[in-house]
Motif scaffolding. Structure first.
Motif, PDB file in Angstrom:
ATOM      1  N   THR A  94       0.829  -1.205   0.000  1.00  0.00           N
ATOM      2  CA  THR A  94       0.000   0.000   0.000  1.00  0.00           C
ATOM      3  C   THR A  94       0.865   1.258   0.000  1.00  0.00           C
ATOM      4  OG1 THR A  94      -1.720  -1.192   1.204  1.00  0.00           O
ATOM      5  CG2 THR A  94      -1.843   1.208   1.217  1.00  0.00           C
ATOM      6  N   THR A  95       1.931   1.245   0.767  1.00  0.00           N
ATOM      7  CA  THR A  95       2.842   2.386   0.805  1.00  0.00           C
ATOM      8  C   THR A  95       3.486   2.600  -0.556  1.00  0.00           C
ATOM      9  OG1 THR A  95       3.299   1.941   3.124  1.00  0.00           O
ATOM     10  CG2 THR A  95       4.873   3.339   1.958  1.00  0.00           C
ATOM     11  N   LYS A  96       3.907   1.529  -1.206  1.00  0.00           N
ATOM     12  CA  LYS A  96       4.510   1.626  -2.532  1.00  0.00           C
ATOM     13  C   LYS A  96       3.511   2.197  -3.536  1.00  0.00           C
ATOM     14  CE  LYS A  96       5.884  -1.286  -6.362  1.00  0.00           C
ATOM     15  NZ  LYS A  96       4.823  -0.801  -7.206  1.00  0.00           N
ATOM     16  N   ASP A 116      10.064  12.824 -15.909  1.00  0.00           N
ATOM     17  CA  ASP A 116      10.605  11.545 -15.426  1.00  0.00           C
ATOM     18  C   ASP A 116      10.957  11.632 -13.958  1.00  0.00           C
ATOM     19  OD1 ASP A 116      10.642  10.205 -17.902  1.00  0.00           O
ATOM     20  OD2 ASP A 116      12.512  11.182 -18.448  1.00  0.00           O
ATOM     21  N   VAL A 117      10.768  10.504 -13.264  1.00  0.00           N
ATOM     22  CA  VAL A 117      11.277  10.333 -11.905  1.00  0.00           C
ATOM     23  C   VAL A 117      12.079   9.040 -11.929  1.00  0.00           C
ATOM     24  CG1 VAL A 117      10.726   9.990  -9.476  1.00  0.00           C
ATOM     25  CG2 VAL A 117       9.280  11.449 -10.873  1.00  0.00           C
ATOM     26  N   LEU A 148       3.627  10.395  -7.021  1.00  0.00           N
ATOM     27  CA  LEU A 148       4.635  10.851  -7.977  1.00  0.00           C
ATOM     28  C   LEU A 148       4.044  11.008  -9.371  1.00  0.00           C
ATOM     29  CD1 LEU A 148       7.703   8.731  -6.829  1.00  0.00           C
ATOM     30  CD2 LEU A 148       7.349  11.180  -6.523  1.00  0.00           C
ATOM     31  N   TYR A 149       3.152  10.116  -9.766  1.00  0.00           N
ATOM     32  CA  TYR A 149       2.520  10.223 -11.079  1.00  0.00           C
ATOM     33  C   TYR A 149       1.644  11.470 -11.166  1.00  0.00           C
ATOM     34  CZ  TYR A 149      -0.288   9.164 -15.155  1.00  0.00           C
ATOM     35  OH  TYR A 149      -0.921   9.237 -16.362  1.00  0.00           O
ATOM     36  N   ALA A 205      11.065   6.221  -5.607  1.00  0.00           N
ATOM     37  CA  ALA A 205      10.105   5.383  -6.327  1.00  0.00           C
ATOM     38  C   ALA A 205      10.697   3.990  -6.518  1.00  0.00           C
ATOM     39  CB  ALA A 205       9.777   5.998  -7.678  1.00  0.00           C
ATOM     40  N   SER A 206       9.850   2.987  -6.400  1.00  0.00           N
ATOM     41  CA  SER A 206      10.325   1.624  -6.572  1.00  0.00           C
ATOM     42  C   SER A 206      10.548   1.293  -8.045  1.00  0.00           C
ATOM     43  CB  SER A 206       9.327   0.645  -5.958  1.00  0.00           C
ATOM     44  OG  SER A 206       8.063   0.815  -6.566  1.00  0.00           O
ATOM     45  N   GLU A 207       9.890   2.015  -8.925  1.00  0.00           N
ATOM     46  CA  GLU A 207      10.081   1.843 -10.362  1.00  0.00           C
ATOM     47  C   GLU A 207      10.026   3.219 -11.012  1.00  0.00           C
ATOM     48  OE1 GLU A 207       5.492   0.757 -11.480  1.00  0.00           O
ATOM     49  OE2 GLU A 207       6.837  -0.822 -10.825  1.00  0.00           O
TER      50      GLU A 207
END
Length: 152
Positions: free
Chosen positions: A41-43, A131-132, A50-51, A138-140
């Protein structure tokens, strides 16, 4: 009177110990599942944040680019790359639509196509990429691309 010590003499079964171990195993499994769901959930929450920030920054970059276009001569090279808040990389590429290539050659801009009527003259095709790529946040990688055609 003498007390009888029946604790040492009585045979006790180990069912209470087995039940206690089973309860501990069940509680540990539930806790592991809860921790896993919390991390997922955190991810997801971080990626959605971020999006959404990328979408808003792309919209702001389009408005900023229109402001810069209005302050410069026609068909000026205003392609830009910059970083916002040390996290978001924003790239702006412009291609112009004019009736002749002369102003683009003079000002260094990129001509996308020429038009035939005066009503079609003076437009810009904007490609904005946000871009991030920071793996600590971010994990991805998060990437938002916006293409818009604006009349000047």
């Amino acid at each position: 009177m003498q007390r009888k010590n029946s604790i040492l003499k009585r045979k006790r079964s180990g069912i209470a110990m087995i039940m206690a171990i089973a309860v501990i195993v069940i509680i540990a499994t539930i806790m592991a599942l809860a921790i896993s769901l919390t991390s997922q959930t955190t991810k997801r929450t971080t990626d959605v944040y971020l999006y959404e920030q990328s979408v808003l920054l792309a919209h702001s970059a389009a408005e900023y680019t229109l402001l810069r276009i209005s302050q410069n001569p026609p068909c000026t090279d205003l392609n830009t790359t910059f970083t916002q808040d040390t996290l978001y990389n924003i790239t702006i590429n412009l291609r112009y639509i004019y009736d002749s290539n002369a102003s683009c050659i003079a000002n260094g801009g990129t001509l996308y196509t020429t038009v035939t009527t005066p009503e079609q003259n003076g437009s810009v095709l904007m490609d904005i990429t946000v871009d991030v790529n920071d793996t600590t946040v971010a994990s991805e990688p998060v990437r938002y691309f916006k293409r818009t055609l604006q009349k000047l």
